[in-house]
Write a protein that holds these residues in place. Structure first.
Motif, PDB file in Angstrom:
ATOM      1  N   UNK A   1      13.410  38.756  54.673  1.00  0.00           N
ATOM      2  CA  UNK A   1      12.688  39.609  53.716  1.00  0.00           C
ATOM      3  C   UNK A   1      11.985  38.791  52.632  1.00  0.00           C
TER       4      UNK A   1
ATOM      5  N   UNK B   1       6.815  39.539  52.746  1.00  0.00           N
ATOM      6  CA  UNK B   1       5.859  40.289  53.548  1.00  0.00           C
ATOM      7  C   UNK B   1       6.322  41.740  53.741  1.00  0.00           C
ATOM      8  N   UNK B   2       7.519  42.062  53.289  1.00  0.00           N
ATOM      9  CA  UNK B   2       8.101  43.379  53.549  1.00  0.00           C
ATOM     10  C   UNK B   2       7.895  44.329  52.386  1.00  0.00           C
TER      11      UNK B   2
ATOM     12  N   UNK C   1      13.974  55.334  43.491  1.00  0.00           N
ATOM     13  CA  UNK C   1      12.782  55.427  42.656  1.00  0.00           C
ATOM     14  C   UNK C   1      11.800  56.404  43.274  1.00  0.00           C
ATOM     15  N   UNK C   2      10.738  56.677  42.521  1.00  0.00           N
ATOM     16  CA  UNK C   2       9.699  57.579  43.014  1.00  0.00           C
ATOM     17  C   UNK C   2       9.077  57.026  44.287  1.00  0.00           C
ATOM     18  N   UNK C   3       9.090  55.714  44.439  1.00  0.00           N
ATOM     19  CA  UNK C   3       8.512  55.111  45.640  1.00  0.00           C
ATOM     20  C   UNK C   3       9.521  54.976  46.762  1.00  0.00           C
ATOM     21  N   UNK C   4      10.671  55.584  46.599  1.00  0.00           N
ATOM     22  CA  UNK C   4      11.694  55.513  47.636  1.00  0.00           C
ATOM     23  C   UNK C   4      12.843  54.610  47.208  1.00  0.00           C
TER      24      UNK C   4
ATOM     25  N   UNK D   1      16.223  48.658  48.239  1.00  0.00           N
ATOM     26  CA  UNK D   1      17.535  48.296  48.741  1.00  0.00           C
ATOM     27  C   UNK D   1      17.626  46.831  49.126  1.00  0.00           C
TER      28      UNK D   1
ATOM     29  N   UNK E   1      21.096  44.559  50.577  1.00  0.00           N
ATOM     30  CA  UNK E   1      22.546  44.661  50.752  1.00  0.00           C
ATOM     31  C   UNK E   1      23.282  43.737  49.799  1.00  0.00           C
TER      32      UNK E   1
ATOM     33  N   UNK F   1       7.526  56.996  52.995  1.00  0.00           N
ATOM     34  CA  UNK F   1       8.683  56.146  52.694  1.00  0.00           C
ATOM     35  C   UNK F   1       9.513  55.834  53.937  1.00  0.00           C
TER      36      UNK F   1
ATOM     37  N   UNK G   1      19.696  46.917  57.732  1.00  0.00           N
ATOM     38  CA  UNK G   1      19.635  46.274  56.413  1.00  0.00           C
ATOM     39  C   UNK G   1      19.037  44.869  56.488  1.00  0.00           C
TER      40      UNK G   1
ATOM     41  N   UNK H   1       2.895  37.876  60.624  1.00  0.00           N
ATOM     42  CA  UNK H   1       4.181  37.416  60.075  1.00  0.00           C
ATOM     43  C   UNK H   1       5.328  38.248  60.644  1.00  0.00           C
TER      44      UNK H   1
ATOM     45  N   UNK I   1       8.342  40.506  60.494  1.00  0.00           N
ATOM     46  CA  UNK I   1       8.836  41.395  59.437  1.00  0.00           C
ATOM     47  C   UNK I   1       9.914  42.285  60.045  1.00  0.00           C
TER      48      UNK I   1
ATOM     49  N   UNK J   1      12.976  47.691  57.196  1.00  0.00           N
ATOM     50  CA  UNK J   1      12.865  47.624  55.741  1.00  0.00           C
ATOM     51  C   UNK J   1      11.443  47.849  55.238  1.00  0.00           C
ATOM     52  N   UNK J   2      10.479  47.829  56.143  1.00  0.00           N
ATOM     53  CA  UNK J   2       9.081  47.992  55.740  1.00  0.00           C
ATOM     54  C   UNK J   2       8.719  49.470  55.841  1.00  0.00           C
TER      55      UNK J   2
END
Lengths: 446, 154
Positions: free
Chosen positions: A353, A361-362, A394-397, A400, A402, B20, B42, B55, B57, B61-62
């Motif tokens: 990540x 990039x995530x 948050x408002x954007x989801x 997270x 771990x 989302x 996760x 890349x 990914x 998570x995206x």
């Protein structure tokens, strides 16, 4: 003999002077030029109460807004337990203290509190049975709150479901377990004085000061404490270590503080918990964002920005943040030649990540470049984030990450914290397994 | 309506999908591209790895709302790229997979590695592949297959 007497007298006077200087500290808004007046004598826009959007709302709605602004829930809720039912642990140098139940339960909460008793608790730190509260309940800040605002909060709290949750027994060492001794502390640090606006400052500044001092009590984490564990406003907002997390310097200092943040970044950070190039909030500030700051109106956020901007620069030993990403190859960069353990952990658990460059990039929330915690050579918050993870709504989801505290050893967490600060920050950390064990203990909810 | 660029084609995702939602869910449940696997959810196992603008990914998570117009390549499309084809051939040649569950992610990470590092050392392979877990323990064959693929001219 006479000279000797004079010398003793001079020494005593100097000693008293030093003691007074150490113990007597200026008020939280004394740094600003101009003098303050009683609220009733102030002719500018009312800095207290709710913003204009809620001016017509009923007392419960107003109380809800103000309870969010004062962030009561942060301390009065234990992890995984019902909201406002208390039990949150404060790990302090003199033992562990627990917050209490402020739901309207008559037996274990505040259901029997009269308005006056509620005001006494908020303003004077005196609970219904007349006993002193410890200043972990930030009554020295809430003293600035108007009666009307405090009672609106009470009205809101009384609409919550009553939860039966008896107070947990504090575990404090002697003499700190003697509540009566707080009377002595109060002599120096309890003002029981409502907010006094400063007419020399703008209306927005005064609103921001009220929000930051009477409500949000930013200083309780961000201002260092003196020997008596009271806020030392001579170093206002210079940053402090609280419960194992570092609350950063939020003064105007360009290197360590907010001096190089734009107003827009500061607004975005306060209202969403993230600003590109500066990273996101986690730990206690993540909670303060999600429980409190995100509920504030844009006008109130702006007032906070105006106020924060006015706080004089306080130097601290933090370097300016590194703003260039690390090289794309793991073989290059400041981490070349380091203990391979940190790199191994990073490759397995983090790189997917956070990327070897630090620019994710995530998700923008996972970018490490420019983040204050990564540019803190103590790596305190990096280690805490690795141990505890991030889980913000948050408002954007959901944001997270771990928590790795259960999966990795103290040695591994120390190695990867050192690796991350070295690779992506201005100055690498040198944490050991013992440091990690200590950080775990300081933040633990026990 | 979201317009995604997946394996060189435009794929539309309806308004019933919350922006989302993680990309992995959209790939598997809405676009029937089930080659990418859900492992841990996760970003700790690598089974869901896809490429976004080249890349690797973790698609669990995206969020799909953050993909935008970026080019997404999944295991279904990777064989059409030169390095993807080489990696898949090398995988078959020495029969890398055992149960196979993690292998889509392994192949995506290995292809990304060859794209950025045509002749990877052991250290490069470790750095690029450590986040892809294989419970069957096929790591030795994975390493060998990457080296075999790198040794072949395109």
């Amino acid at each position: 003999m006479k000279t000797f007497g004079i010398a003793i007298a001079v020494i005593i006077v100097i000693a008293l002077g030093i003691a007074a200087w150490l113990l007597l500290i200026p008020g939280p808004i004394a740094f600003a030029s101009g003098s303050t007046v009683a609220l009733s004598d102030y002719t500018g826009a009312n800095p207290t109460g709710v913003p204009k959007e809620l001016a017509q709302a009923d007392v419960i709605k107003r109380g809800e807004y103000l309870a969010h602004a004062a962030d009561c829930i942060a301390c009065h809720t234990a992890p995984g337990a019902p909201a406002y039912a208390g039990g949150f642990a404060f790990n302090l140098p003199f033992g562990t203290m627990y917050s209490t139940n402020i739901t309207p339960d008559k037996e274990t909460g505040i259901g029997n509190y009269t308005d006056q008793q509620f005001l006494d608790a908020l303003h004077k730190g005196v609970r219904a049975d007349g006993q002193q509260l410890y200043p972990a309940m930030s009554y020295t800040s809430y003293a600035y709150m108007t009666d009307a605002d405090a009672l609106a909060i009470k009205a809101y709290l009384f609409t919550l479901p009553a939860v039966h949750a008896p107070a947990r027994e504090n575990r404090l060492s002697w003499p700190f377990n003697q509540r009566g001794l707080m009377a002595a502390w109060n002599l120096f640090y309890k003002s029981d004085e409502r907010f006094r606006p400063n007419p020399a400052q703008s209306a927005e500044w005064n609103r921001g000061a009220y929000l930051a001092e009477a409500m949000g009590h930013c200083g309780e984490c961000h201002t260092p404490r003196n020997l008596a564990y009271a806020l030392n406003n001579r170093s206002k907002f210079a940053g402090a270590l609280t419960a194992g997390w570092r609350a950063y310097n939020i003064s105007g200092d360009k290197a360590a503080g907010l001096g190089d943040w734009t107003d827009a970044d500061l607004s975005t950070y306060l209202s969403t918990g993230h600003a590109d190039g500066h990273g996101g909030s986690a730990g206690p500030m993540g909670e303060a964002t999600d429980n409190s700051l995100t509920f504030l109106t844009p006008g109130d956020i702006h007032a906070l920005v105006v106020y924060l901007r006015s706080v004089p620069a306080q130097q601290s030993d933090l370097p300016h943040t590194m703003e260039t990403p690390a090289p794309a190859s793991h073989r290059e960069g400041a981490t070349a030649g380091m203990d391979p353990r940190g790199e191994q952990v990073f490759a397995g658990a983090c790189a997917a990540c956070h990327d070897w460059t630090g620019v994710s990039p995530t998700s923008k929330y996972a970018t490490l470049t420019g983040v204050r915690a990564v540019n803190d050579p103590s790596a305190t918050n990096v280690a805490q984030t690795i141990i505890n993870g991030v889980n913000r709504q948050t408002a954007e989801g959901t944001i997270f990450m771990p928590g790795f505290g259960e999966a990795y050893s103290d040695d591994d967490i120390a190695a990867v914290s050192n690796y991350v600060t070295t690779r992506f920050g201005a100055q690498g950390a040198h944490l050991t397994a013992n440091d990690i064990a200590s950080l775990r203990k300081q933040a633990a909810q026990q | 309506m979201l317009r995604l660029q997946i394996n060189g084609e435009e794929r539309l995702v309806g308004d019933d999908v919350d922006p989302k939602t993680p990309l992995l869910w959209v790939l598997r449940d809405h676009l029937s591209l089930v080659g990418s696997k859900f492992g841990c959810g996760v970003a700790q196992c690598g089974a869901c790895t896809v490429h976004v603008d080249g890349k690797p990914v973790r698609s669990c998570q995206l969020t799909v709302g953050n993909v935008g117009a970026k080019a997404v390549t999944t295991i279904e499309g990777i064989g059409k790229t030169p390095n993807g084809a080489k990696i898949q051939a090398a995988w078959m040649e020495i029969e890398v997979p055992q149960c196979g569950y993690c292998q889509a992610g392994q192949i995506m990470s290995a292809t990304a590695l060859l794209n950025s590092t045509p002749s990877p050392s052991d250290s490069d392979i470790d750095a690029a592949m450590a986040g892809n877990i294989c419970r069957c323990g096929t790591y030795i064959r994975i390493r060998q297959a990457i080296k075999n693929a790198a040794a072949k001219s395109v």
